[in-house]
Motif scaffolding. Structure first.
Motif, PDB file in Angstrom:
ATOM      1  N   GLY A   1      10.597   6.514  -6.448  1.00  0.00           N
ATOM      2  CA  GLY A   1      11.565   5.521  -6.925  1.00  0.00           C
ATOM      3  C   GLY A   1      12.325   5.988  -8.140  1.00  0.00           C
ATOM      4  N   SER A   2      11.857   7.077  -8.752  1.00  0.00           N
ATOM      5  CA  SER A   2      12.549   7.724  -9.874  1.00  0.00           C
ATOM      6  C   SER A   2      13.001   6.724 -10.937  1.00  0.00           C
ATOM      7  CB  SER A   2      13.728   8.548  -9.345  1.00  0.00           C
ATOM      8  OG  SER A   2      13.282   9.504  -8.418  1.00  0.00           O
ATOM      9  N   ALA A   3      14.271   6.842 -11.351  1.00  0.00           N
ATOM     10  CA  ALA A   3      14.765   6.056 -12.491  1.00  0.00           C
ATOM     11  C   ALA A   3      14.825   4.566 -12.228  1.00  0.00           C
ATOM     12  CB  ALA A   3      16.152   6.563 -12.907  1.00  0.00           C
ATOM     13  N   GLN A   4      14.706   4.136 -10.965  1.00  0.00           N
ATOM     14  CA  GLN A   4      14.664   2.697 -10.689  1.00  0.00           C
ATOM     15  C   GLN A   4      13.471   2.053 -11.381  1.00  0.00           C
ATOM     16  OE1 GLN A   4      16.640   0.644  -8.905  1.00  0.00           O
ATOM     17  NE2 GLN A   4      18.084   2.102  -8.036  1.00  0.00           N
ATOM     18  N   ASN A   5      12.431   2.835 -11.662  1.00  0.00           N
ATOM     19  CA  ASN A   5      11.239   2.291 -12.303  1.00  0.00           C
ATOM     20  C   ASN A   5      11.469   1.911 -13.765  1.00  0.00           C
ATOM     21  OD1 ASN A   5       8.939   2.511 -10.292  1.00  0.00           O
ATOM     22  ND2 ASN A   5       9.737   4.603 -10.212  1.00  0.00           N
TER      23      ASN A   5
ATOM     24  N   ASN B   1       0.819  -1.207   0.000  1.00  0.00           N
ATOM     25  CA  ASN B   1       0.000   0.000   0.000  1.00  0.00           C
ATOM     26  C   ASN B   1       0.856   1.261   0.000  1.00  0.00           C
ATOM     27  OD1 ASN B   1       1.050   0.126   2.568  1.00  0.00           O
ATOM     28  ND2 ASN B   1      -0.915   0.308   3.618  1.00  0.00           N
ATOM     29  N   ASN B   2       2.137   1.117  -0.317  1.00  0.00           N
ATOM     30  CA  ASN B   2       3.072   2.238  -0.340  1.00  0.00           C
ATOM     31  C   ASN B   2       3.547   2.449  -1.777  1.00  0.00           C
ATOM     32  OD1 ASN B   2       4.771   4.282   0.378  1.00  0.00           O
ATOM     33  ND2 ASN B   2       6.201   3.019   1.541  1.00  0.00           N
ATOM     34  N   HIS B   3       3.697   3.711  -2.169  1.00  0.00           N
ATOM     35  CA  HIS B   3       3.962   4.011  -3.578  1.00  0.00           C
ATOM     36  C   HIS B   3       5.207   3.327  -4.127  1.00  0.00           C
ATOM     37  CE1 HIS B   3       0.775   6.886  -4.296  1.00  0.00           C
ATOM     38  NE2 HIS B   3       1.074   7.509  -3.176  1.00  0.00           N
ATOM     39  N   SER B   4       6.368   3.533  -3.492  1.00  0.00           N
ATOM     40  CA  SER B   4       7.610   3.012  -4.067  1.00  0.00           C
ATOM     41  C   SER B   4       7.578   1.502  -4.270  1.00  0.00           C
ATOM     42  CB  SER B   4       8.803   3.418  -3.205  1.00  0.00           C
ATOM     43  OG  SER B   4       9.021   4.804  -3.298  1.00  0.00           O
ATOM     44  N   PRO B   5       7.252   0.706  -3.241  1.00  0.00           N
ATOM     45  CA  PRO B   5       7.193  -0.744  -3.473  1.00  0.00           C
ATOM     46  C   PRO B   5       6.143  -1.126  -4.507  1.00  0.00           C
ATOM     47  CG  PRO B   5       7.210  -0.262  -1.125  1.00  0.00           C
ATOM     48  CD  PRO B   5       7.012   1.032  -1.820  1.00  0.00           C
ATOM     49  N   ALA B   6       4.994  -0.422  -4.491  1.00  0.00           N
ATOM     50  CA  ALA B   6       3.940  -0.749  -5.455  1.00  0.00           C
ATOM     51  C   ALA B   6       4.358  -0.394  -6.875  1.00  0.00           C
ATOM     52  CB  ALA B   6       2.647  -0.030  -5.075  1.00  0.00           C
ATOM     53  N   LEU B   7       5.066   0.728  -7.036  1.00  0.00           N
ATOM     54  CA  LEU B   7       5.584   1.097  -8.352  1.00  0.00           C
ATOM     55  C   LEU B   7       6.600   0.069  -8.837  1.00  0.00           C
ATOM     56  CD1 LEU B   7       5.897   4.920  -7.803  1.00  0.00           C
ATOM     57  CD2 LEU B   7       4.905   3.924  -9.860  1.00  0.00           C
TER      58      LEU B   7
END
Length: 491
Positions: free
Chosen positions: A213-217, A160-166
């Protein structure tokens, strides 16, 4: 000397002009065919083909099986769009508006102390198309294209958190360090145009930041760096140094690059540095891009009708229209994967409507509705939609309850989400899966992120269990050890 094959006529002295042209033409044709077969690795044994691919890791490669989709455009609705306010109409939510849920897990969302009652959508829904698809009023343009789309209403995630979900949506893992979908696609297919990046990424051009998460995505993780996404800057020149310095001519630049390549290759032989190999490829691609990238990114040649279709002259959506039109120009030139992020870093800067879900979603829908509809129509008119897979979706959905405030919003919901696909290989006008009666949890034909990725890879011709890369003694894949293709949405 080998005897002349029997299907070639013997050369008996002088020949007529017509015979000479026939023989030369056949020879040129065979040379051209041989070149094409060599590029595809069909003239080489497996070891030689592997060597060729190691020399050019972006050489075009055949998928596991024939597929309609040759390219992907992913419209990433960053921040978490609310399914019950966009594509998942819930009459029961209207009936129960204001009802407090008993035994609701307050930790489902991100803000455990901001849990309100059920809240109906502030938007009106109507049915559209022959499929009778229910669509929110915030999509007046896209509602005309629902019969091109295949909806998945039961997608769920793990965070339910943006970075892990992204990361989960982009890489199949809720943590950084793994290759994203675009990298897997270009690793599997290479690119049809060696003068442009195989994988391009665009983010919010209104100064609202990058996704969490920026460029990690759009990173390549443990895959070679050549497969990472090429970020097109949202303001100014999309790519640096696309123009050769005025004081240098082509011969001088080629000589400079040849020397640089020689030095780098010598260093590479001694050290075996994968990062250096990726940089060598990037230098060579940068030179080739000077030939084609300026033209691909130049929208001034588009006719007035296309500009109007996308909304380039509409100040509300012009910034996103530019990106959608650029995506079409890239895929028609052989780029394999384009990802466009709608929205920036967080909260009201993206589709993350914790406050004022009405204003938040109405605003971002207004920025994207016409450009995406224009993209679908433009691709269809050009005969490109059948070979281009379009994806619309974010990292998770939103809760059917309110997040209290002067202008109530909705908190994160990993338990259900709606995405749609259109184009290459998709069964148009279909709906798969369902959330429960209030849009809280995926209830019918649940679809995991691994399932979603398996389906995406299938649509471009890959068996997700066979598309692997050996890393640290193990064969990794995008879908980890799970994933089933959602066959009912396949054409």
């Amino acid at each position: 000397m080998h005897p002349r094959p029997p299907h070639f006529p013997p050369i008996l002295g002088p020949c007529s002009r017509r015979e000479a042209i026939t023989r030369a033409g056949a020879g040129f044709g065979l040379l051209a065919l041989a070149s094409l077969l060599r590029q595809e690795g069909l003239l080489l044994g497996s070891a030689a083909a592997a060597e060729l691919n190691s020399i050019n890791p972006l050489a075009p490669r055949a998928p596991h099986f024939a597929a309609k989709a040759k390219a992907v455009i992913w419209l990433f609705i960053n921040g978490g769009p609310s399914q019950v306010d966009t594509w998942d109409y819930k009459p029961e939510l209207e009936k129960k508006d204001g009802v407090k849920l008993d035994n609701f897990d307050k930790f489902t969302g991100f803000f455990a102390n901001e849990v309100g009652p059920l809240m109906k959508s502030p938007f009106q829904f109507r049915q559209h198309g022959q499929s009778g698809t229910w669509v929110s009023e915030i999509f007046p343009h896209l509602s005309r294209h629902v019969d091109k789309m295949a909806f998945i209403h039961s997608l769920f995630s793990e965070s339910n958190n943006h970075s892990p979900a992204l990361f989960m949506m982009n890489t199949g893992m809720p943590r950084m360090g793994f290759p994203c979908v675009g990298s897997w696609v270009t690793y599997g297919l290479g690119t049809e145009n060696q003068n442009l990046p195989a994988f391009c990424v665009m983010s919010d051009p209104r100064g609202r930041g990058l996704p969490k998460g920026s460029a990690q995505n759009w990173g390549s993780g443990f895959l070679p760096g050549v497969y990472q996404g090429t970020y097109l800057r949202p303001q100014g020149d999309a790519i640096d140094n696309l123009k050769r310095p005025a004081e240098m001519n082509d011969d001088q630049q080629q000589a400079q690059l040849a020397l640089l390549k020689t030095l780098n290759q010598e260093h590479l032989k001694q050290n075996g540095d994968d990062d250096l190999a990726a940089r060598i490829q990037s230098f060579e691609l940068a030179y080739r891009m000077q030939l084609q990238a300026p033209d691909a990114l130049d929208l001034s040649k588009e006719p007035p009708g296309i500009r109007e279709l996308y909304g380039l002259d509409n100040p509300t959506c012009a910034h996103f229209a530019v990106q959608c039109l650029m995506a079409r120009r890239l895929v028609e030139r052989g780029v394999r994967f384009v990802q466009i992020y709608s929205g920036g870093m967080e909260n009201q800067l993206s589709w993350d409507g914790h406050k004022d879900i009405f204003g938040n979603h109405k605003g971002f829908a207004g920025e994207t509705d016409q450009p995406i509809a224009g993209l679908l129509e433009d691709l269809a008119q050009r005969g490109l939609l059948d070979q281009t897979l379009i994806i619309w979706g974010g990292e998770f959905g939103r809760l059917p309850i309110s997040q209290p405030g002067d202008k109530p919003g909705r908190d994160h919901n990993p338990h259900t989400n709606t995405v749609w696909l259109a184009g290459g290989g998709v069964k148009a006008g279909t709906h798969y899966g369902a959330s429960d009666e209030i849009g809280h949890r995926a209830a019918v034909d649940r679809v995991s992120i691994n399932d979603f990725h398996a389906t995406l890879l299938h649509l471009i011709g890959f068996d997700h269990e066979r598309l692997t890369y050996r890393h640290n003694g193990r064969d990794y894949r995008l879908t980890d050890v799970a994933g089933q293709v959602v066959k009912p949405i396949l054409a």
